[in-house]
Design a protein around this motif. Structure first.
Motif, PDB file in Angstrom:
ATOM      1  N   ILE A   1      59.069 -59.668 -31.342  1.00 51.65           N
ATOM      2  CA  ILE A   1      59.328 -58.779 -32.478  1.00 51.65           C
ATOM      3  C   ILE A   1      59.232 -57.323 -32.047  1.00 51.65           C
ATOM      4  O   ILE A   1      60.096 -56.504 -32.386  1.00 51.65           O
ATOM      5  N   VAL A   2      58.199 -56.968 -31.276  1.00 52.84           N
ATOM      6  CA  VAL A   2      58.030 -55.581 -30.823  1.00 52.84           C
ATOM      7  C   VAL A   2      59.200 -55.178 -29.939  1.00 52.84           C
ATOM      8  O   VAL A   2      59.765 -54.086 -30.105  1.00 52.84           O
ATOM      9  N   GLU A   3      59.591 -56.017 -28.988  1.00 47.86           N
ATOM     10  CA  GLU A   3      60.710 -55.678 -28.100  1.00 47.86           C
ATOM     11  C   GLU A   3      61.990 -55.457 -28.892  1.00 47.86           C
ATOM     12  O   GLU A   3      62.739 -54.515 -28.620  1.00 47.86           O
ATOM     13  N   GLN A   4      62.244 -56.310 -29.859  1.00 40.55           N
ATOM     14  CA  GLN A   4      63.471 -56.167 -30.650  1.00 40.55           C
ATOM     15  C   GLN A   4      63.459 -54.851 -31.429  1.00 40.55           C
ATOM     16  O   GLN A   4      64.446 -54.129 -31.440  1.00 40.55           O
ATOM     17  N   THR A   5      62.341 -54.555 -32.082  1.00 45.81           N
ATOM     18  CA  THR A   5      62.294 -53.334 -32.888  1.00 45.81           C
ATOM     19  C   THR A   5      62.340 -52.082 -32.004  1.00 45.81           C
ATOM     20  O   THR A   5      62.940 -51.085 -32.391  1.00 45.81           O
ATOM     21  N   GLU A   6      61.742 -52.140 -30.822  1.00 47.52           N
ATOM     22  CA  GLU A   6      61.813 -50.996 -29.915  1.00 47.52           C
ATOM     23  C   GLU A   6      63.226 -50.779 -29.390  1.00 47.52           C
ATOM     24  O   GLU A   6      63.561 -49.688 -28.948  1.00 47.52           O
TER      25      GLU A   6
ATOM     26  N   ASP B   1      63.447 -56.830 -40.190  1.00 49.74           N
ATOM     27  CA  ASP B   1      63.552 -57.233 -41.596  1.00 49.74           C
ATOM     28  C   ASP B   1      64.975 -57.639 -41.959  1.00 49.74           C
ATOM     29  O   ASP B   1      65.185 -58.555 -42.741  1.00 49.74           O
ATOM     30  N   ARG B   2      65.960 -56.971 -41.390  1.00 50.19           N
ATOM     31  CA  ARG B   2      67.362 -57.307 -41.684  1.00 50.19           C
ATOM     32  C   ARG B   2      67.939 -58.338 -40.721  1.00 50.19           C
ATOM     33  O   ARG B   2      68.835 -59.095 -41.086  1.00 50.19           O
ATOM     34  N   ASP B   3      67.450 -58.342 -39.491  1.00 46.58           N
ATOM     35  CA  ASP B   3      67.951 -59.257 -38.464  1.00 46.58           C
ATOM     36  C   ASP B   3      66.753 -59.875 -37.742  1.00 46.58           C
ATOM     37  O   ASP B   3      66.407 -59.468 -36.635  1.00 46.58           O
ATOM     38  N   PRO B   4      66.087 -60.869 -38.371  1.00 43.94           N
ATOM     39  CA  PRO B   4      64.845 -61.427 -37.809  1.00 43.94           C
ATOM     40  C   PRO B   4      65.031 -62.036 -36.415  1.00 43.94           C
ATOM     41  O   PRO B   4      66.073 -62.590 -36.090  1.00 43.94           O
TER      42      PRO B   4
ATOM     43  N   SER C   1      61.470 -65.019 -39.177  1.00 43.57           N
ATOM     44  CA  SER C   1      61.655 -64.263 -40.422  1.00 43.57           C
ATOM     45  C   SER C   1      60.441 -64.390 -41.339  1.00 43.57           C
ATOM     46  O   SER C   1      60.254 -63.562 -42.230  1.00 43.57           O
ATOM     47  N   THR C   2      59.603 -65.381 -41.101  1.00 41.23           N
ATOM     48  CA  THR C   2      58.380 -65.519 -41.901  1.00 41.23           C
ATOM     49  C   THR C   2      57.446 -64.325 -41.701  1.00 41.23           C
ATOM     50  O   THR C   2      56.561 -64.093 -42.508  1.00 41.23           O
TER      51      THR C   2
END
Length: 70
Positions: free
Chosen positions: A23-28, A34-37, A52-53
């Motif tokens: 999750i951190v790597e994707q958001t960075e 939230d839109r693309d879990p 997505s949970t």
């Protein structure tokens, strides 16, 4: 950093750490979780797990106690 000290679910820590890392790597990298879990791929089994949970936009569980015990 994500840690637990009570011993509850201790054996799940490596897997949860992998979830958090993904999750951190994707958001960075500019992707909105939230839109693309994130979909996590388990390294040993190859199974995919929909994360997505862990979205801030997940539906509220009206049966939850609102505590860490759920």
């Amino acid at each position: 950093m994500a840690i637990g000290t009570s011993g509850n679910q201790f054996k799940n820590a490596p897997l949860i750490g992998g979830f958090l890392r993904a999750i951190v790597e994707q958001t960075e990298n500019g992707v909105d979780h939230d839109r693309d879990p994130v979909v996590f791929k388990a390294p040993y089994t190859g199974h995919t797990i929909d994360l997505s949970t862990f979205s801030r936009l997940r539906p509220v569980n009206d049966k939850s106690s609102g505590t860490v015990l759920g």
